[in-house]
Design an enzyme around this catalytic site. Structure first.
Site, PDB file in Angstrom:
ATOM      1  N   ASP A   1     -10.517  -4.732   8.343  1.00  0.00           N
ATOM      2  CA  ASP A   1     -11.373  -3.645   7.874  1.00  0.00           C
ATOM      3  C   ASP A   1     -11.809  -3.837   6.424  1.00  0.00           C
ATOM      4  OD1 ASP A   1     -12.652  -1.140   7.852  1.00  0.00           O
ATOM      5  OD2 ASP A   1     -10.865  -0.168   7.090  1.00  0.00           O
TER       6      ASP A   1
ATOM      7  N   CYS B   1       3.109  -4.570  -5.826  1.00  0.00           N
ATOM      8  CA  CYS B   1       4.396  -5.246  -5.705  1.00  0.00           C
ATOM      9  C   CYS B   1       5.525  -4.439  -6.357  1.00  0.00           C
ATOM     10  CB  CYS B   1       4.321  -6.637  -6.327  1.00  0.00           C
ATOM     11  SG  CYS B   1       5.887  -7.527  -6.381  1.00  0.00           S
TER      12      CYS B   1
ATOM     13  N   CYS C   1     -21.573   7.772   6.652  1.00  0.00           N
ATOM     14  CA  CYS C   1     -20.646   8.880   6.494  1.00  0.00           C
ATOM     15  C   CYS C   1     -21.389  10.114   6.025  1.00  0.00           C
ATOM     16  CB  CYS C   1     -19.546   8.509   5.482  1.00  0.00           C
ATOM     17  SG  CYS C   1     -18.182   9.711   5.425  1.00  0.00           S
TER      18      CYS C   1
ATOM     19  N   CYS D   1       8.625  -7.541   3.196  1.00  0.00           N
ATOM     20  CA  CYS D   1       7.298  -7.362   2.616  1.00  0.00           C
ATOM     21  C   CYS D   1       6.300  -8.413   3.098  1.00  0.00           C
ATOM     22  CB  CYS D   1       7.425  -7.425   1.092  1.00  0.00           C
ATOM     23  SG  CYS D   1       5.877  -7.348   0.191  1.00  0.00           S
TER      24      CYS D   1
END
Length: 401
Positions: free
Chosen positions: A300, A371, A41, A349
């Protein structure tokens, strides 16, 4: 073939050499997240989880760029496997470091190997620093969808999104955004929620709207030290929940004109559809990551040696799809937690994101760190969304709590 931007074989284990096949019905891989420059990056964002990771399998390698041969193999094999709808998404590090000619070659290969009636979608996530009119015109020509990272106004964005010299990057990102607008390239905003902006939902939302942005994705930050303590940039579940609730109230009056991804995904789940966000799926198996050298991983957040599924040069996509390791990873999301079993929101969820479960203590059995934020958002948003969904559909919603 159309190129656009809208988002049982026995396998051989790459680690042990054993030929293994999943005993379960494993879904096909739906899309790719490709890292043509790996973790490289041109920025040095304070909160970056991906750069200079100890677990990075390629951290000792200096030159990390996908070769033309690897790109050709990737395009040819994926178009064959994924027909008739083929999705390519590019991320990093910073994928534009691969250079515009790399992506021009990608489209050449897509045209060469695509078949009649095949729909090819391309997307790219970028920090925007390298974008200019040439990039924008290319994206517009081939209908790419671009995710542009921006955390808000200058003083907020520049707190953590800095370059290698420690300077802020907001002005460069704005120039990149202006190039996309001038070139009529389709893009949305990817906004990381950190301690720089999470307490300012109204300011952030109104800033993006003032720029004419009508598609926003908020990404909550949760990074921890070796002892499981939140790093200074990490937000709390309470902060995230408040941010979502206040943002929802701003968005609701203009919901027909503005897309906020988390609310779109929630509406999809309420309607009984499969949400666009993998964090709301029952299992983690919708996409795979392809590294610069063709290595394949299931997520990822888990580009680590022990989760490697294979390599596009050595393995076919049906083989990769049926790898036992892919099945094992997909099942991590469904590890039961007592609190989830009795939760009224579990069908929306599905236990949250494995990254947010695993990140703090290295255990998939934990509750998702956010949560409490989800419960706060659901309690405030599900009922108005359900009524709206039922009005649009003309029938009861799929989710009934």
């Amino acid at each position: 073939m159309s190129v656009s931007g809208q988002l049982p074989i026995l396998g051989q284990s790459p680690a042990s050499g054993e030929r293994v096949e999943s005993p379960f019905a494993v879904p096909r891989i739906q899309s790719l997240l490709i890292k043509p420059a790996s973790a490289l990056c041109n920025l040095d964002c304070t909160y970056c989880f991906y750069l200079d990771r100890d677990a990075d399998p390629y951290k000792e390698i200096d030159h990390k760029r996908m070769s033309t041969d690897t790109l050709r193999r990737l395009v040819d094999s994926w178009l064959y496997y994924s027909y008739p709808n083929s999705t390519f998404a590019f991320q990093g590090g910073e994928p534009t470091l691969a250079g515009l000619p790399f992506f021009e070659k990608l489209v050449e290969f897509q045209k060469l190997y695509g078949r009649s009636g095949q729909q090819v979608s391309n997307a790219l996530q970028t920090n925007g620093v390298l974008l200019d009119i040439h990039w924008a015109e290319f994206f517009h020509q081939y209908n790419w969808l671009i995710g542009l990272s921006m955390d808000g106004p200058e003083e907020i964005h520049d707190r953590f999104r800095i370059n290698k010299g420690g300077a802020g990057t907001w002005r460069q990102v704005m120039r990149g955004m202006e190039a996309l607008q001038k070139g009529k390239a389709e893009f949305n905003i990817l906004c990381v929620l950190s301690q720089s902006n999470v307490d300012h939902p109204k300011e952030i939302y109104r800033f993006f709207r003032s720029l004419g942005i009508d598609n926003i994705q908020y990404i909550p930050l949760s990074e921890f030290d070796a002892s499981g303590n939140p790093l200074p940039e990490t937000i709390t579940p309470e902060q995230y929940g408040r941010f979502l609730v206040e943002t929802f109230d701003l968005w609701w009056p203009e919901r027909r004109q503005v897309r906020v991804r988390c609310f779109d995904n929630l509406a999809e789940g309420i309607a009984g559809m499969k949400p666009g966000a993998c964090t709301m799926h029952e299992s983690c198996d919708s996409y795979v990551v392809v590294e610069y050298n063709g290595d394949i991983y299931p997520c990822d957040f888990f580009v680590e040696g022990n989760w490697k599924l294979g390599n596009i040069v050595d393995d076919s996509w049906p083989e990769v799809a049926r790898r036992m390791r892919r099945t094992e990873f997909a099942a991590k999301k469904s590890i039961p937690h007592p609190a989830c079993q009795v939760c009224r929101w579990k069908e929306l969820c599905h236990g949250g994101c494995p990254k947010f479960r695993h990140g703090r203590h290295g255990e998939f059995e934990q509750l998702d760190y956010f949560c409490g934020a989800y419960k706060q958002m659901f309690a405030h948003t599900v009922e108005p969304l359900r009524r709206d969904v039922e009005q649009l559909l003309g029938r009861p919603a799929g989710f009934r709590r």
